[in-house]
Write a protein that holds these residues in place. Structure first.
Motif, PDB file in Angstrom:
ATOM      1  N   PHE A 244       0.863  -1.181   0.000  1.00 51.65           N
ATOM      2  CA  PHE A 244       0.000   0.000   0.000  1.00 51.65           C
ATOM      3  C   PHE A 244       0.908   1.243   0.000  1.00 51.65           C
ATOM      4  CE2 PHE A 244      -2.362  -3.294   2.267  1.00 51.65           C
ATOM      5  CZ  PHE A 244      -3.628  -3.219   1.708  1.00 51.65           C
ATOM      6  N   LYS A 245       0.523   2.239  -0.805  1.00 46.79           N
ATOM      7  CA  LYS A 245       1.337   3.457  -0.887  1.00 46.79           C
ATOM      8  C   LYS A 245       0.448   4.686  -0.752  1.00 46.79           C
ATOM      9  CE  LYS A 245       4.909   5.678  -3.693  1.00 46.79           C
ATOM     10  NZ  LYS A 245       5.760   5.547  -4.892  1.00 46.79           N
ATOM     11  N   ALA A 246       0.804   5.601   0.142  1.00 49.26           N
ATOM     12  CA  ALA A 246       0.032   6.829   0.343  1.00 49.26           C
ATOM     13  C   ALA A 246       0.128   7.713  -0.888  1.00 49.26           C
ATOM     14  CB  ALA A 246       0.559   7.577   1.572  1.00 49.26           C
ATOM     15  N   ARG A 247      -1.031   8.232  -1.336  1.00 50.16           N
ATOM     16  CA  ARG A 247      -1.108   9.113  -2.502  1.00 50.16           C
ATOM     17  C   ARG A 247      -2.028  10.288  -2.161  1.00 50.16           C
ATOM     18  NH1 ARG A 247       2.623   8.054  -6.602  1.00 50.16           N
ATOM     19  NH2 ARG A 247       2.688   5.819  -7.082  1.00 50.16           N
ATOM     20  N   ASP A 248      -1.483  11.365  -1.594  1.00 51.54           N
ATOM     21  CA  ASP A 248      -2.281  12.527  -1.201  1.00 51.54           C
ATOM     22  C   ASP A 248      -3.438  12.085  -0.306  1.00 51.54           C
ATOM     23  OD1 ASP A 248      -0.628  14.288  -2.588  1.00 51.54           O
ATOM     24  OD2 ASP A 248      -1.697  13.932  -4.464  1.00 51.54           O
ATOM     25  N   LYS A 249      -4.694  12.296  -0.756  1.00 52.85           N
ATOM     26  CA  LYS A 249      -5.859  11.935   0.041  1.00 52.85           C
ATOM     27  C   LYS A 249      -6.276  10.480  -0.170  1.00 52.85           C
ATOM     28  CE  LYS A 249      -7.731  16.618   0.025  1.00 52.85           C
ATOM     29  NZ  LYS A 249      -8.900  17.476  -0.344  1.00 52.85           N
ATOM     30  N   TYR A 250      -5.533   9.757  -1.005  1.00 56.21           N
ATOM     31  CA  TYR A 250      -5.874   8.382  -1.331  1.00 56.21           C
ATOM     32  C   TYR A 250      -4.749   7.450  -0.904  1.00 56.21           C
ATOM     33  CZ  TYR A 250      -9.301  10.614  -4.428  1.00 56.21           C
ATOM     34  OH  TYR A 250     -10.323  11.365  -4.931  1.00 56.21           O
ATOM     35  N   THR A 251      -5.016   6.148  -1.033  1.00 52.11           N
ATOM     36  CA  THR A 251      -3.982   5.133  -0.870  1.00 52.11           C
ATOM     37  C   THR A 251      -3.997   4.252  -2.103  1.00 52.11           C
ATOM     38  OG1 THR A 251      -4.120   5.108   1.553  1.00 52.11           O
ATOM     39  CG2 THR A 251      -3.207   3.157   0.493  1.00 52.11           C
ATOM     40  N   GLU A 252      -2.825   4.012  -2.657  1.00 53.67           N
ATOM     41  CA  GLU A 252      -2.698   3.123  -3.815  1.00 53.67           C
ATOM     42  C   GLU A 252      -2.558   1.687  -3.319  1.00 53.67           C
ATOM     43  OE1 GLU A 252       0.030   2.522  -7.850  1.00 53.67           O
ATOM     44  OE2 GLU A 252       0.670   3.904  -6.265  1.00 53.67           O
ATOM     45  N   VAL A 253      -3.405   0.812  -3.841  1.00 56.11           N
ATOM     46  CA  VAL A 253      -3.370  -0.612  -3.506  1.00 56.11           C
ATOM     47  C   VAL A 253      -2.709  -1.322  -4.676  1.00 56.11           C
ATOM     48  CG1 VAL A 253      -4.722  -2.639  -2.904  1.00 56.11           C
ATOM     49  CG2 VAL A 253      -5.508  -0.369  -2.207  1.00 56.11           C
ATOM     50  N   VAL A 254      -1.528  -1.900  -4.453  1.00 54.91           N
ATOM     51  CA  VAL A 254      -0.754  -2.510  -5.529  1.00 54.91           C
ATOM     52  C   VAL A 254      -0.773  -4.034  -5.371  1.00 54.91           C
ATOM     53  CG1 VAL A 254       1.482  -2.618  -6.678  1.00 54.91           C
ATOM     54  CG2 VAL A 254       0.718  -0.472  -5.653  1.00 54.91           C
ATOM     55  N   THR A 255      -1.279  -4.723  -6.378  1.00 48.38           N
ATOM     56  CA  THR A 255      -1.236  -6.184  -6.414  1.00 48.38           C
ATOM     57  C   THR A 255      -0.171  -6.606  -7.422  1.00 48.38           C
ATOM     58  OG1 THR A 255      -2.914  -6.419  -8.144  1.00 48.38           O
ATOM     59  CG2 THR A 255      -3.695  -6.235  -5.866  1.00 48.38           C
ATOM     60  N   VAL A 256      -0.081  -7.895  -7.701  1.00 50.31           N
ATOM     61  CA  VAL A 256       0.945  -8.385  -8.632  1.00 50.31           C
ATOM     62  C   VAL A 256       0.782  -7.751 -10.008  1.00 50.31           C
ATOM     63  CG1 VAL A 256       1.846 -10.440  -9.804  1.00 50.31           C
ATOM     64  CG2 VAL A 256       1.222 -10.555  -7.388  1.00 50.31           C
ATOM     65  N   GLU A 257      -0.459  -7.599 -10.474  1.00 50.80           N
ATOM     66  CA  GLU A 257      -0.695  -7.134 -11.842  1.00 50.80           C
ATOM     67  C   GLU A 257      -1.451  -5.821 -11.936  1.00 50.80           C
ATOM     68  OE1 GLU A 257      -2.737 -10.370 -13.668  1.00 50.80           O
ATOM     69  OE2 GLU A 257      -0.933 -11.586 -13.896  1.00 50.80           O
ATOM     70  N   GLU A 258      -1.974  -5.291 -10.825  1.00 54.02           N
ATOM     71  CA  GLU A 258      -2.844  -4.128 -10.888  1.00 54.02           C
ATOM     72  C   GLU A 258      -2.499  -3.123  -9.798  1.00 54.02           C
ATOM     73  OE1 GLU A 258      -6.902  -6.573 -12.194  1.00 54.02           O
ATOM     74  OE2 GLU A 258      -6.636  -5.879 -10.138  1.00 54.02           O
ATOM     75  N   SER A 259      -3.068  -1.928  -9.938  1.00 52.93           N
ATOM     76  CA  SER A 259      -3.046  -0.971  -8.836  1.00 52.93           C
ATOM     77  C   SER A 259      -4.349  -0.184  -8.871  1.00 52.93           C
ATOM     78  CB  SER A 259      -1.844  -0.024  -8.932  1.00 52.93           C
ATOM     79  OG  SER A 259      -1.971   0.838 -10.034  1.00 52.93           O
ATOM     80  N   HIS A 260      -4.867   0.159  -7.676  1.00 49.76           N
ATOM     81  CA  HIS A 260      -6.131   0.874  -7.544  1.00 49.76           C
ATOM     82  C   HIS A 260      -5.982   1.920  -6.451  1.00 49.76           C
ATOM     83  CE1 HIS A 260      -8.140  -2.307  -9.904  1.00 49.76           C
ATOM     84  NE2 HIS A 260      -7.413  -3.141  -9.190  1.00 49.76           N
ATOM     85  N   LEU A 261      -6.793   2.966  -6.512  1.00 50.42           N
ATOM     86  CA  LEU A 261      -6.824   3.982  -5.471  1.00 50.42           C
ATOM     87  C   LEU A 261      -8.061   3.790  -4.613  1.00 50.42           C
ATOM     88  CD1 LEU A 261      -5.742   7.197  -7.411  1.00 50.42           C
ATOM     89  CD2 LEU A 261      -4.352   5.782  -5.892  1.00 50.42           C
ATOM     90  N   ILE A 262      -7.891   3.902  -3.292  1.00 51.91           N
ATOM     91  CA  ILE A 262      -9.012   3.803  -2.370  1.00 51.91           C
ATOM     92  C   ILE A 262      -9.001   5.014  -1.448  1.00 51.91           C
ATOM     93  CG2 ILE A 262      -9.103   1.284  -2.416  1.00 51.91           C
ATOM     94  CD1 ILE A 262      -7.677   1.305   0.317  1.00 51.91           C
ATOM     95  N   ARG A 263     -10.189   5.345  -0.915  1.00 51.67           N
ATOM     96  CA  ARG A 263     -10.316   6.466   0.021  1.00 51.67           C
ATOM     97  C   ARG A 263     -10.163   5.968   1.455  1.00 51.67           C
ATOM     98  NH1 ARG A 263     -12.267  11.419  -1.269  1.00 51.67           N
ATOM     99  NH2 ARG A 263     -12.903  11.818  -3.420  1.00 51.67           N
ATOM    100  N   MET A 264      -9.030   5.444   1.790  1.00 47.93           N
ATOM    101  CA  MET A 264      -8.732   5.022   3.151  1.00 47.93           C
ATOM    102  C   MET A 264      -7.287   5.397   3.420  1.00 47.93           C
ATOM    103  SD  MET A 264      -8.983   1.221   4.944  1.00 47.93           S
ATOM    104  CE  MET A 264     -10.739   1.087   4.694  1.00 47.93           C
ATOM    105  N   SER A 265      -7.052   6.060   4.539  1.00 52.16           N
ATOM    106  CA  SER A 265      -5.698   6.535   4.833  1.00 52.16           C
ATOM    107  C   SER A 265      -4.792   5.368   5.200  1.00 52.16           C
ATOM    108  CB  SER A 265      -5.724   7.542   5.976  1.00 52.16           C
ATOM    109  OG  SER A 265      -6.045   6.899   7.202  1.00 52.16           O
ATOM    110  N   LEU A 266      -3.499   5.597   5.032  1.00 47.00           N
ATOM    111  CA  LEU A 266      -2.522   4.568   5.401  1.00 47.00           C
ATOM    112  C   LEU A 266      -2.575   4.296   6.899  1.00 47.00           C
ATOM    113  CD1 LEU A 266      -0.527   3.180   3.408  1.00 47.00           C
ATOM    114  CD2 LEU A 266       1.277   4.471   4.524  1.00 47.00           C
ATOM    115  N   ARG A 267      -2.858   5.322   7.677  1.00 49.13           N
ATOM    116  CA  ARG A 267      -2.950   5.142   9.139  1.00 49.13           C
ATOM    117  C   ARG A 267      -4.097   4.201   9.494  1.00 49.13           C
ATOM    118  NH1 ARG A 267      -3.113  10.348  12.988  1.00 49.13           N
ATOM    119  NH2 ARG A 267      -1.005  10.459  12.153  1.00 49.13           N
TER     120      ARG A 267
END
Length: 237
Positions: free
Chosen positions: A154-177
């Motif tokens: 998981f990688k913090a992206r401003d107000k979003y968090t990037e969820v990185v899998t083996v083949e994909e990545s998605h942004l979610i509205r949940m903080s890294l904390r």
């Protein structure tokens, strides 16, 4: 106004429950009626209802699995099987109703929910915060349901968090904390102010000439920086 969702793979039973709730609790807004567990989990994460009335045996995910994947929503299980009661209350169920629904029993359940509405829901036994087993991410007009174990990092992206899998990545509205508090600490570790890694995906630790550490991954080409403040956990590796 309190809000609820209903999930049952038998449409007639789901509609019967919606009709009864409308008659017995007119203030309750039934925001969605779903037919499977995957859709139910996505709807709960999207709508954040106060209550969810879930069948236990559903396609995709069971009602118990859905309940384990959400927080902040009180769950009432509605099922034809009494054998799941222990699992239901292990999942911190607010109530457990047996089909066919008895109106007096449903009224009792409604009274209980009304009394507790506005109070924080009870946490599952021995867990201060429910563990996050599934992540719901947007993908066009649909939703992508990702098992936590599929995530590489998981990688913090401003107000979003990037969820990185083996083949994909998605942004979610949940903080890294928030993620750090809800992920299994035996399976995930924060390695940087803006990164959390799946420990099962770590291949090795690299050290450059300046003494900076990074993690090499098993199934992704990039390396991830390992900050000194988070390095203690990896010293035994």
């Amino acid at each position: 106004m309190p809000r609820a969702v209903i999930a049952d793979d038998e449409p007639l039973l789901a509609e019967d429950l919606r009709r009864r709730l409308a008659a017995l609790w007119p203030e309750l807004d039934v925001a969605a009626v779903l037919g499977d567990g995957v859709a139910a989990l996505a709807a709960i994460n999207r709508l954040r209802p106060d209550f969810a009335f879930l069948d236990i045996r559903m396609p995709g995910l069971s009602g118990v699995q859905v309940a384990q994947g959400v927080a902040g929503t009180r769950v009432v299980f509605v099922t034809a099987y009494d054998a799941f009661a222990l699992q239901a209350f292990d999942a911190a169920a607010a109530d457990y109703l047996l089909k066919p629904l008895d109106e007096a029993r449903l009224l009792k359940c409604i009274a209980r929910l009304q009394q507790t509405h506005g109070a924080p829901p009870p946490a599952p036994p021995a867990l201060a915060t429910p563990r996050l087993h599934w992540i719901t991410a947007g993908l066009g007009d649909s939703k992508r349901l990702i098992a936590a174990g599929e995530v590489v990092y998981f990688k913090a992206r401003d107000k979003y968090t990037e969820v990185v899998t083996v083949e994909e990545s998605h942004l979610i509205r949940m903080s890294l904390r928030e993620l750090a508090a809800r992920l299994d600490p035996d399976g995930f570790a924060q390695i940087h102010r803006g990164l959390i890694v799946n420990l099962a995906q770590v291949l090795s630790i690299e050290l450059d000439l300046l003494g900076r550490c990074s993690l090499r991954l098993k199934s992704r080409p990039e390396t991830l920086p390992l900050s000194r403040g988070y390095a203690q956990r990896f010293k035994a590796m």
